[in-house]
Scaffold this active site. Sequence first.
Site, PDB file in Angstrom:
ATOM      1  CG  ASN A 103      -8.628  -1.119  12.533  1.00  0.00           C
ATOM      2  OD1 ASN A 103      -7.705  -1.738  12.011  1.00  0.00           O
ATOM      3  ND2 ASN A 103      -9.193  -0.075  11.951  1.00  0.00           N
TER       4      ASN A 103
ATOM      5  CG  HIS B  84      -5.759  -1.780   9.159  1.00  0.00           C
ATOM      6  ND1 HIS B  84      -5.838  -0.662   9.960  1.00  0.00           N
ATOM      7  CD2 HIS B  84      -4.442  -1.885   8.837  1.00  0.00           C
ATOM      8  CE1 HIS B  84      -4.652  -0.128  10.107  1.00  0.00           C
ATOM      9  NE2 HIS B  84      -3.782  -0.846   9.437  1.00  0.00           N
TER      10      HIS B  84
ATOM     11  CD  GLU C 279      -8.605   1.343   8.127  1.00  0.00           C
ATOM     12  OE1 GLU C 279      -8.601   0.458   9.010  1.00  0.00           O
ATOM     13  OE2 GLU C 279      -8.064   2.450   8.283  1.00  0.00           O
TER      14      GLU C 279
ATOM     15  CG  ASP D  90      -0.246  -0.388   2.514  1.00  0.00           C
ATOM     16  OD1 ASP D  90       0.995  -0.444   2.534  1.00  0.00           O
ATOM     17  OD2 ASP D  90      -0.943  -0.632   3.505  1.00  0.00           O
TER      18      ASP D  90
HETATM   19  C1  GLP Z   1      -0.421   0.506   8.560  1.00  0.00           C
HETATM   20  C2  GLP Z   1      -0.139  -0.338   7.328  1.00  0.00           C
HETATM   21  C3  GLP Z   1      -0.308  -1.808   7.581  1.00  0.00           C
HETATM   22  C4  GLP Z   1       0.354  -2.195   8.875  1.00  0.00           C
HETATM   23  C5  GLP Z   1      -0.333  -1.485  10.018  1.00  0.00           C
HETATM   24  C6  GLP Z   1       0.244  -1.830  11.380  1.00  0.00           C
HETATM   25  O1  GLP Z   1      -1.666   1.071   8.617  1.00  0.00           O
HETATM   26  N1  GLP Z   1      -0.922   0.050   6.205  1.00  0.00           N
HETATM   27  O2  GLP Z   1       0.221  -2.539   6.483  1.00  0.00           O
HETATM   28  O3  GLP Z   1       0.296  -3.585   9.064  1.00  0.00           O
HETATM   29  O4  GLP Z   1      -0.211  -0.097   9.819  1.00  0.00           O
HETATM   30  O5  GLP Z   1       1.312  -1.000  11.680  1.00  0.00           O
HETATM   31  P1  GLP Z   1       2.363  -1.245  12.816  1.00  0.00           P
HETATM   32  O6  GLP Z   1       3.203  -2.389  12.361  1.00  0.00           O
HETATM   33  O7  GLP Z   1       3.158   0.025  12.900  1.00  0.00           O
HETATM   34  O8  GLP Z   1       1.602  -1.556  14.055  1.00  0.00           O
END
Ligand code: GLP
Length: 240
Positions: free
Chosen positions: A136, A138, A143, A67
């Site tokens: 959450n 995702h 989402e 993404d």
């Molecule tokens: C972002 C990314 C996800 C990632 C998530 C968790 O929103 N788009 O791909 O898995 O955050 O992030 P973190 O690893 O910093 O908790």
Amino acid sequence: MKFIVCENYEDMSREGAKIIAELLKKKPECVLGLATGSTPVGMYKELARMNKAGKITFKNVTSYNLDEYYPLAPDHDQSYRYFMNHNLFDHVDIDKAKTHVPDGLAKDPAAMGKAYDAAIDAAGGIDLQVLGLGPNGHIAFNEPEENLYVGTHLTGLTESTIRANSRFFEKIEDVPTQAVTMGMGSIMKARSILVLASGKAKHYVIEKMLDDRITTQVPGTLLKLHPNVVLICDREAYEG
Ligand code: GLP
């Protein structure tokens, strides 16, 4: 789904790196699906260390990231392209021309999304997809919603994700409210999936990942339908 609990973040990172290293040895020209976020940073460090030590090579690897914020230029210091360069690509022998991140400036995001999925197919499909989990539930930027997208698409971010990700920006108003993201189908097409989760904030989603139900309200739970998933978390994420 294979489930592994590690004592801490460092062990989780090493376990994850081991799985990728095995694939690189077995199939040096593999296609990796890569994720951003703080969770995989330790694993990327470990992979860079193994690469420097001559144990693995990324020379023939192709990669597709999940993404990108929208609209955001690739050289913006909060872009996921920038993140990948700084946390992995600049530290390993990968050919950057073979690394791909969805275009955060695409004029026609729908067309870009279609082309992105087609390019992954043309490359032979993703051998191993790395995933983090949003608090959450995702995955990538899919989402919680009643309906989820199959292909790569433009999406809005939820309030809670904007808040969670604001820690990387100067102020919350700077966090983009949209992103382009691989869809659930783009992710589920990967031949294998490696999910990482660390820390208390992920306890809610780990509980949902371990029961026997799926819901689009916790998109990560749909991974239970995939035949080849390894979920690695640390004790804090497991016990809460
Ligand atoms: C972002 C990314 C996800 C990632 C998530 C968790 O929103 N788009 O791909 O898995 O955050 O992030 P973190 O690893 O910093 O908790």
